[in-house]
Design a protein around this motif. Structure first.
Motif, PDB file in Angstrom:
ATOM      1  N   VAL A 599       0.835  -1.203   0.000  1.00  0.00           N
ATOM      2  CA  VAL A 599       0.000   0.000   0.000  1.00  0.00           C
ATOM      3  C   VAL A 599       0.874   1.259   0.000  1.00  0.00           C
ATOM      4  O   VAL A 599       0.454   2.328   0.425  1.00  0.00           O
ATOM      5  CB  VAL A 599      -0.980   0.020   1.201  1.00  0.00           C
ATOM      6  CG1 VAL A 599      -2.055  -1.019   1.020  1.00  0.00           C
ATOM      7  CG2 VAL A 599      -0.246  -0.171   2.525  1.00  0.00           C
ATOM      8  N   GLY A 600       2.112   1.104  -0.467  1.00  0.00           N
ATOM      9  CA  GLY A 600       2.979   2.264  -0.649  1.00  0.00           C
ATOM     10  C   GLY A 600       3.658   2.772   0.600  1.00  0.00           C
ATOM     11  O   GLY A 600       4.166   3.904   0.619  1.00  0.00           O
ATOM     12  N   LEU A 601       3.703   1.968   1.643  1.00  0.00           N
ATOM     13  CA  LEU A 601       4.299   2.380   2.914  1.00  0.00           C
ATOM     14  C   LEU A 601       5.423   1.425   3.300  1.00  0.00           C
ATOM     15  O   LEU A 601       5.691   0.452   2.585  1.00  0.00           O
ATOM     16  CB  LEU A 601       3.230   2.400   4.008  1.00  0.00           C
ATOM     17  CG  LEU A 601       2.055   3.356   3.815  1.00  0.00           C
ATOM     18  CD1 LEU A 601       0.932   3.051   4.796  1.00  0.00           C
ATOM     19  CD2 LEU A 601       2.524   4.817   3.977  1.00  0.00           C
ATOM     20  N   ILE A 602       6.068   1.680   4.428  1.00  0.00           N
ATOM     21  CA  ILE A 602       6.962   0.722   5.058  1.00  0.00           C
ATOM     22  C   ILE A 602       6.426   0.474   6.464  1.00  0.00           C
ATOM     23  O   ILE A 602       5.567   1.218   6.947  1.00  0.00           O
ATOM     24  CB  ILE A 602       8.418   1.238   5.116  1.00  0.00           C
ATOM     25  CG1 ILE A 602       8.537   2.431   6.084  1.00  0.00           C
ATOM     26  CG2 ILE A 602       8.932   1.586   3.724  1.00  0.00           C
ATOM     27  CD1 ILE A 602       9.967   2.789   6.445  1.00  0.00           C
ATOM     28  N   SER A 759       6.301  10.452   5.502  1.00  0.00           N
ATOM     29  CA  SER A 759       6.616  11.042   4.190  1.00  0.00           C
ATOM     30  C   SER A 759       5.983  10.231   3.062  1.00  0.00           C
ATOM     31  O   SER A 759       5.474  10.805   2.092  1.00  0.00           O
ATOM     32  CB  SER A 759       8.135  11.144   3.997  1.00  0.00           C
ATOM     33  OG  SER A 759       8.716   9.863   3.833  1.00  0.00           O
ATOM     34  N   LEU A 760       6.005   8.910   3.169  1.00  0.00           N
ATOM     35  CA  LEU A 760       5.387   8.073   2.140  1.00  0.00           C
ATOM     36  C   LEU A 760       3.867   8.213   2.157  1.00  0.00           C
ATOM     37  O   LEU A 760       3.221   8.180   1.101  1.00  0.00           O
ATOM     38  CB  LEU A 760       5.789   6.613   2.334  1.00  0.00           C
ATOM     39  CG  LEU A 760       7.204   6.244   1.901  1.00  0.00           C
ATOM     40  CD1 LEU A 760       7.561   4.832   2.349  1.00  0.00           C
ATOM     41  CD2 LEU A 760       7.339   6.357   0.377  1.00  0.00           C
ATOM     42  N   ALA A 761       3.293   8.373   3.352  1.00  0.00           N
ATOM     43  CA  ALA A 761       1.846   8.555   3.444  1.00  0.00           C
ATOM     44  C   ALA A 761       1.406   9.823   2.721  1.00  0.00           C
ATOM     45  O   ALA A 761       0.265   9.915   2.248  1.00  0.00           O
ATOM     46  CB  ALA A 761       1.405   8.600   4.902  1.00  0.00           C
ATOM     47  N   THR A 766       0.860   6.702  -3.092  1.00  0.00           N
ATOM     48  CA  THR A 766       0.623   5.828  -1.944  1.00  0.00           C
ATOM     49  C   THR A 766      -0.841   5.875  -1.546  1.00  0.00           C
ATOM     50  O   THR A 766      -1.464   4.827  -1.278  1.00  0.00           O
ATOM     51  CB  THR A 766       1.509   6.241  -0.761  1.00  0.00           C
ATOM     52  OG1 THR A 766       2.861   5.862  -1.032  1.00  0.00           O
ATOM     53  CG2 THR A 766       1.068   5.560   0.536  1.00  0.00           C
ATOM     54  N   GLN A 767      -1.409   7.061  -1.525  1.00  0.00           N
ATOM     55  CA  GLN A 767      -2.818   7.190  -1.169  1.00  0.00           C
ATOM     56  C   GLN A 767      -3.704   6.463  -2.176  1.00  0.00           C
ATOM     57  O   GLN A 767      -4.718   5.862  -1.797  1.00  0.00           O
ATOM     58  CB  GLN A 767      -3.192   8.669  -1.062  1.00  0.00           C
ATOM     59  CG  GLN A 767      -2.482   9.367   0.090  1.00  0.00           C
ATOM     60  CD  GLN A 767      -2.601  10.879   0.046  1.00  0.00           C
ATOM     61  OE1 GLN A 767      -3.554  11.416  -0.522  1.00  0.00           O
ATOM     62  NE2 GLN A 767      -1.631  11.572   0.639  1.00  0.00           N
ATOM     63  N   ASP A 768      -3.322   6.490  -3.449  1.00  0.00           N
ATOM     64  CA  ASP A 768      -4.065   5.725  -4.460  1.00  0.00           C
ATOM     65  C   ASP A 768      -3.998   4.226  -4.155  1.00  0.00           C
ATOM     66  O   ASP A 768      -4.984   3.502  -4.333  1.00  0.00           O
ATOM     67  CB  ASP A 768      -3.493   5.985  -5.853  1.00  0.00           C
ATOM     68  CG  ASP A 768      -3.820   7.386  -6.362  1.00  0.00           C
ATOM     69  OD1 ASP A 768      -4.733   8.024  -5.801  1.00  0.00           O
ATOM     70  OD2 ASP A 768      -3.156   7.834  -7.317  1.00  0.00           O
ATOM     71  N   ARG A 769      -2.826   3.774  -3.706  1.00  0.00           N
ATOM     72  CA  ARG A 769      -2.681   2.352  -3.372  1.00  0.00           C
ATOM     73  C   ARG A 769      -3.559   1.967  -2.185  1.00  0.00           C
ATOM     74  O   ARG A 769      -4.160   0.893  -2.172  1.00  0.00           O
ATOM     75  CB  ARG A 769      -1.218   2.019  -3.070  1.00  0.00           C
ATOM     76  CG  ARG A 769      -0.316   2.057  -4.283  1.00  0.00           C
ATOM     77  CD  ARG A 769       1.064   1.492  -3.978  1.00  0.00           C
ATOM     78  NE  ARG A 769       1.909   1.519  -5.168  1.00  0.00           N
ATOM     79  CZ  ARG A 769       3.085   0.898  -5.274  1.00  0.00           C
ATOM     80  NH1 ARG A 769       3.555   0.203  -4.246  1.00  0.00           N
ATOM     81  NH2 ARG A 769       3.791   0.959  -6.388  1.00  0.00           N
TER      82      ARG A 769
END
Length: 782
Positions: A599-602, A759-761, A766-769
């Motif tokens: 989902v685009g995060l760690i 920062s990734l959020a 990332t939000q699209d994911r």
């Protein structure tokens, strides 16, 4: 008193026999795997590493299986404690095999058959009298690693000691749910389960429902497997389904519903044309290019599936409790509701009429359907859920014949098959017509019963704290929004914090984090994270992530031992919850992973730190040696969102420690976790805070960034994937402070992890994911 089983032999190296040997190996039990030729036996072992789903916890388990043939290796049987026959379902073949092996068995050896339908009375006719005492049926369900049901059937001659040995070994060692069956056609699971399948098919034909409509109404909405009816039939094999149904018909002279087991024309047509289901790539469903087509009952041809809509389904879907969903659908007045009512009530009545024919009590029937067919509620638990009195009134109005013993139960004033009160669960015994106490197993803790004893300490929307006795507290998850997945929400966090407060105040000596839902925890509440992002409330998100990090550190440094009991899905934040505990008692069927990159995060609540520490401990490294290989492995594991498919693999990936406990029987997990807490209490000391972590720093990070660049140029990852990977590498290599001559501490890693997460959020991609995952339930590649 029970016998010891230290070495086994499996007769028949076909798919089922080989998998039985494989599951024995999963439990650490060596076996000899026999077939007619050495090539067939060796092929059976080799195929174990190719089958899907994987029958082994780890590939190396095949080392415990020795391929043998009947011509050259019968003398090896002299050392075997248990012989498990799993050859073709033909009596003449089984008898021939018995005649070959019996002379080589030691006098104490036990023998069983894995038959799914051949009468035990017929099997024993080929055995000498002394072996009849040590012979019975052990019917495992396929695939044996994943299906919990083990039906035991004894004959008059079977020794109690032999039966008790199989019961204990099956439960404690192989992790099975034991059901006591009688020597009747198809025993319990297949008798009821195949009846349910056949009555569903015939009712669908009578009422004009389509394949996809039936599967919509008989799947997860009512607590049945996702494969529902027709997809389940395809997976089982239509020829296998017909064979089992024929057994019930041929041997069911006294069965009032015998005709339901006759093969309907559409099923016969499919079998005759070689369309046997999944194994022939065509059955009730057929995959054509990327589309899944379904059979048209009228024409026998495949057509695109149509969108299914039922008002009753929509109403039922809004209910969170499975019993409420079943009742809502059953009593809805649309076509879907009328169909479901018909197949449900016929199955309930049929199940009740089978007692005491196939079982002496309702418990074994319910357990057989839950463990063998994946029902969340057994027939009698389901009947309770829809209301016994209400359903009987409607059944009788429709002219259905309700079994007399059920009417007697209601007339006696008892209006449910099961009742729970003051720490006891009772059930109605139709043979004696009195209520009896359902006895819990020796190694089981039932949280429902514990709460009914008055041991509930505190309850919130999604979690509860329960006193397990002897100073041990339990944290139970029961998500108000997604009870099957238990995502972490504010309620769970609050209850964990309160439990830690109690430990730190010395009011309890230890804590178990575990429960009895469908999955341990499928991660954080993504909808909540997305809400922060859409509101651009970065301070609020940062505070929430910091709160979660601080909570996991409190777990790690708790003055009292905390033991986690993870099982099934344990993803993202679920891993971050269990990783800092003192010990983990994990279910063998554990699907655990740090999956945030999907989902685009760690990982943001300490997952990066935990994986590094776990891998260091598993490798025996102190942190002052070359740790680049460890950091590289953590990078690959998190970066590719690797999910372990067993607790054994979780140790290899670093999600568990090598010292953690693995339990095959999920029912024993909470008991074992409580025992572990009790064993740790005396002289317990939390781990020391690590301020000496030596990580690769910028030098090691360069190598990782080169790999990412290569993947990007080859088109294997997107630009956003590369960005996520770069930020992940920054955290795992120790940010700006780590290097060849520098050390960093735990808090620094948590700080840069949190900063990177935020920062990734903030990235639109990332939000699209996250939105896509919430809507579709699968990752978006963007």
């Amino acid at each position: 008193m029970t016998k010891k089983i230290e070495k086994t032999a499996v007769l028949g190296a076909g798919v089922m026999g080989a998998q039985l040997a494989g599951h024995l190996a999963n439990a650490g039990i060596p076996s000899l795997l026999y077939d007619i030729t050495q090539d067939l036996a060796e092929a059976g072992v080799n195929n174990l590493t190719k089958l899907k789903p994987n029958p082994l916890y780890k590939p190396g388990n095949t080392k415990l299986i020795t391929p043998c043939n009947y011509k050259d290796h019968l003398d090896r049987l002299k050392d075997v404690d248990w012989v498990l026959e799993a050859v073709a379902e033909r009596l003449d073949i089984k008898h021939k095999v018995y005649q070959q092996v019996v002379p080589y068995l030691k006098p104490s050896a036990m023998a069983t058959s894995n038959t799914s339908g051949i009468p035990l009375a017929d099997l024993v006719t080929a055995l000498p009298d002394d072996l009849k005492k040590r012979f019975m049926i052990t019917h495992f369900f396929n695939p044996p690693r994943y299906m919990r049901l083990l039906e035991l059937v004894r004959c008059e001659e079977t020794d109690d000691e032999v039966y008790e040995t199989m019961e204990k070994f099956g439960s404690d060692v192989l992790g099975k749910g034991i059901v006591h069956a009688k020597d009747t056609p198809n025993f319990i699971g297949n008798r009821i389960g195949v009846y349910g399948l056949m009555v569903t098919i015939k009712t669908a034909l009578d009422m004009g429902l389509t394949v996809e409509e039936v599967d919509k109404l008989t799947g997860t909405i009512v607590g049945r497997p996702k494969s529902a009816t027709f997809r389940t039939a395809d997976v089982v094999g239509l020829d296998t389904l017909a064979h089992v149904a024929k057994t019930s018909y041929d041997r069911g002279e006294n069965d009032e519903e015998r005709d339901i087991f006759q093969i309907p024309p559409i099923l016969k047509e499919l079998i005759d044309s070689g369309r046997l289901g999944q194994k022939t790539r065509a059955g009730f469903y057929k995959k054509e290019d990327k589309a899944i087509l379904s059979i048209d009952f009228k024409t026998g041809e495949y057509t695109p599936q149509k969108r299914v809509r039922f008002d009753g389904y929509r109403i039922a879907k809004d209910r969170k409790n499975i019993g409420e969903r079943i009742a809502a659908l059953a009593y809805s007045d649309d076509k879907g509701g009328r169909f479901f009512w018909e197949i449900l009530t016929r199955t309930l009545i049929y199940s009740a009429n089978r007692i005491p024919e196939i079982s002496d009590d309702i418990i074994n029937v319910d357990n057989a359907m839950k463990w063998g067919f994946g029902w969340e509620l057994g027939p009698f638990e389901t009947w309770d859920a829809i209301g016994v009195e209400r359903s009987i009134d409607r059944m009788q109005d429709e002219g259905k014949s309700v079994p007399q013993w059920v009417l007697d139960m209601v007339s006696s004033g008892r209006t449910s098959f099961y009742q729970t009160d003051k720490g006891k669960q009772t059930y109605y015994d139709c043979v004696t017509k009195v209520e009896k106490v359902k006895q819990p197993g020796d190694k089981t803790i039932n949280l429902v019963l514990e709460k009914s004893k008055g041991n509930l300490v505190k309850r919130d929307w999604s979690a509860s704290l329960i006193d397990l006795g002897e100073g041990v507290l339990n944290l139970e998850f029961h998500s108000i929004l997604q009870p099957s997945l238990n995502p972490i929400d504010g309620s769970i966090i609050d209850m964990l914090a309160y439990g830690l407060d109690l430990l730190e105040a010395g009011k309890y000596k230890g804590l178990v984090i575990g429960h009895q839902g469908q999955n341990f925890c499928a991660g954080a509440n993504l909808a909540g994270i997305l809400e922060f992002c859409e509101n651009e409330d970065w301070n609020g998100l940062e505070k929430t992530v910091k709160l979660f990090q601080d909570l996991t550190q409190r777990i790690r440094f708790s003055p009292a031992p905390i033991v986690a009991a993870p099982f099934h899905l344990t993803l993202g934040g679920g891993f971050e919850f269990i990783a800092p505990t003192s010990h983990r008692v994990a279910a063998a069927e554990l699907y655990i992973g740090a999956v945030e990159v999907g989902v685009g995060l760690i990982p943001g609540a300490g997952g990066n730190l935990r994986l590094i520490l776990n891998l260091m401990e598993n490798a025996g490294k102190t942190g002052r040696l070359n740790v680049f290989p460890i950091v590289q492995k953590a990078f690959e594991t998190i970066g590719f969102a690797k999910v372990a498919t067993s607790a054994e693999e979780a140790k290899h990936l670093g999600y568990l420690l090598n010292s953690d406990t693995i339990i095959l029987n999920h029912d024993h997990q909470l008991w074992e976790a409580r025992q572990k807490v009790l064993g740790l209490i005396d002289d317990y000391e939390p781990p020391r805070y690590r301020d000496d972590l030596k990580l690769p720093g910028a030098g090691g990070r360069t190598a990782m960034l080169m790999v990412l660049k290569g993947y990007k140029s080859q088109g294997k990852i997107s630009a956003h994937d590369e960005k996520i990977g770069q930020k992940l590498a920054y955290v795992l290599t120790g940010g700006d402070k780590a290097g060849l001559t520098k050390t960093v501490d735990e808090q620094y890693l948590l700080d840069i992890e949190r900063e990177t997460f935020i920062s990734l959020a903030g990235e639109p991609l990332t939000q699209d994911r996250i939105r896509y995952m919430l809507k579709k339930g699968k990752p978006l590649r963007n």
